[in-house]
Design an enzyme around this catalytic site. Sequence first.
Site, short mmCIF file in Angstrom:
data_model
loop_
_atom_site.label_atom_id
_atom_site.label_comp_id
_atom_site.label_asym_id
_atom_site.label_seq_id
_atom_site.Cartn_x
_atom_site.Cartn_y
_atom_site.Cartn_z
N SER A 63 0.79 -1.24 0.00
CA SER A 63 0.00 0.00 0.00
C SER A 63 0.82 1.29 0.00
O SER A 63 0.26 2.37 -0.16
CB SER A 63 -0.96 0.02 1.18
OG SER A 63 -2.05 -0.80 0.88
N LYS A 66 0.34 3.44 -2.95
CA LYS A 66 -0.82 4.34 -3.11
C LYS A 66 -0.40 5.81 -3.06
O LYS A 66 -1.09 6.69 -3.59
CB LYS A 66 -1.86 4.03 -2.02
CG LYS A 66 -2.50 2.66 -2.24
CD LYS A 66 -3.35 2.18 -1.07
CE LYS A 66 -4.02 0.85 -1.42
NZ LYS A 66 -4.27 -0.06 -0.34
N TYR A 188 -4.01 -2.09 -10.06
CA TYR A 188 -3.91 -1.93 -8.61
C TYR A 188 -2.96 -2.97 -8.00
O TYR A 188 -2.05 -2.63 -7.24
CB TYR A 188 -5.32 -2.02 -7.98
CG TYR A 188 -5.27 -2.09 -6.48
CD1 TYR A 188 -4.91 -0.98 -5.72
CD2 TYR A 188 -5.55 -3.28 -5.80
CE1 TYR A 188 -4.81 -1.05 -4.33
CE2 TYR A 188 -5.46 -3.36 -4.43
CZ TYR A 188 -5.09 -2.24 -3.70
OH TYR A 188 -4.99 -2.31 -2.34
N TYR A 240 -4.75 3.75 8.10
CA TYR A 240 -6.10 3.19 8.23
C TYR A 240 -6.69 3.45 9.62
O TYR A 240 -6.68 4.57 10.09
CB TYR A 240 -6.10 1.68 7.90
CG TYR A 240 -5.21 1.35 6.76
CD1 TYR A 240 -5.53 1.81 5.48
CD2 TYR A 240 -4.04 0.62 6.92
CE1 TYR A 240 -4.70 1.54 4.41
CE2 TYR A 240 -3.21 0.35 5.84
CZ TYR A 240 -3.55 0.80 4.61
OH TYR A 240 -2.73 0.55 3.57
N VAL A 258 1.27 -3.86 3.67
CA VAL A 258 1.26 -5.18 4.32
C VAL A 258 2.50 -6.02 3.99
O VAL A 258 2.64 -7.12 4.51
CB VAL A 258 -0.03 -6.00 4.02
CG1 VAL A 258 -1.25 -5.38 4.67
CG2 VAL A 258 -0.23 -6.21 2.54
N1 GLN Z 1 -2.42 -5.28 -1.97
C1 GLN Z 1 -2.91 -5.21 -0.62
C2 GLN Z 1 -4.43 -5.31 -0.64
O1 GLN Z 1 -5.03 -4.77 -1.51
C3 GLN Z 1 -2.46 -3.92 -0.02
C4 GLN Z 1 -2.93 -3.73 1.41
C5 GLN Z 1 -1.99 -2.98 2.28
O2 GLN Z 1 -0.78 -2.92 2.02
N2 GLN Z 1 -2.48 -2.44 3.37
O3 GLN Z 1 -5.03 -5.94 0.20
#
Ligand code: GLN
Length: 304
Positions: A63, A66, A188, A240, A258
């Site tokens: 993530s 992003k 994505y 988050y 993650v």
């Molecule tokens: N690719 C992971 C997902 O979409 C990214 C989530 C994350 O890094 N928090 O679940």
Amino acid sequence: MDYKTILENIHASVQPYSCVGKVADYIPELAKVNPDKFGICLNTIDDGDYSIGDSGERFSIQSISKVFALAMALSIKGEALWSRVGKEPSGTAFNSLVQLEVEHGIPRNPFINAGAMVVADILLTSFDNSAERYLEFVRALCGKDDICYNEQVARSERETAYLNAAIANLLKYHKNIDCDVEEVLRLYFLTCSLEMNCHELARAFLAFANHAEPFSYAGIELTRSQIKRMNAIMQTCGFYDEAGEFSYLVGLPGKSGVGGGIAAICPMRYSVAVWSPRLNSKGNSVMGMKALEELTTITSESIF
Ligand code: GLN
């Protein structure tokens, strides 16, 4: 500031947490990562970089990707972007569907999965070759032209992406995705699969720390004000349902993934990237958060 010694002290002080948390295994390829890795790299605005541990080993940025996607979308759309995605903290998990249904397909912010999918849709409609353009942009930001997507990780995630596919379909139902759902998911997951090491991430984030410099990388330009606003979104939405906790303990704008990475910035001072794959229940790196908490405590360098 003797950052080298500070990083050594941090490395020692996070050891009691070395077995806490667990690697993200809902993406089968990520479950194979050695959970004991730990690396950190701090890049100062005017004095080079300092690092320790496995800082030279590449990992899945997930993530954190992003942030780069948002920079591209903001550069293309400007303020019009905010008609399709909000800029409020969600207080929910990164992959939550709840608000998206109640709020009629407008994601709370670009850093939850739903928001990042809208951003991916914008990139797909703006470029013929969005995956290549994204890669070019991040390569320019970090000054390395050999960083790559990991197709195996992207494929592995797609094969088990029941929840993310549901999010994309709900967005499409609410007409907040123009492209084909499958195309949006592909971009994505591909951007999430990008592999970088702590040095490369810290270098890439330096551009957000140093908002006095013009931001122009591979044709993507942001104004000083846009950079500051991106930092504001990292501060309020980067972690988050743990954004408040990160703000409280660390006090820096940042973004987690993650894969166990966290990148953060101290405006006009430094950028920092840390990697440790064991995650807490919110999907944030346990040792990564602890290390950054130590960093801002020892140095007194946070935004507060
Ligand atoms: N690719 C992971 C997902 O979409 C990214 C989530 C994350 O890094 N928090 O679940």
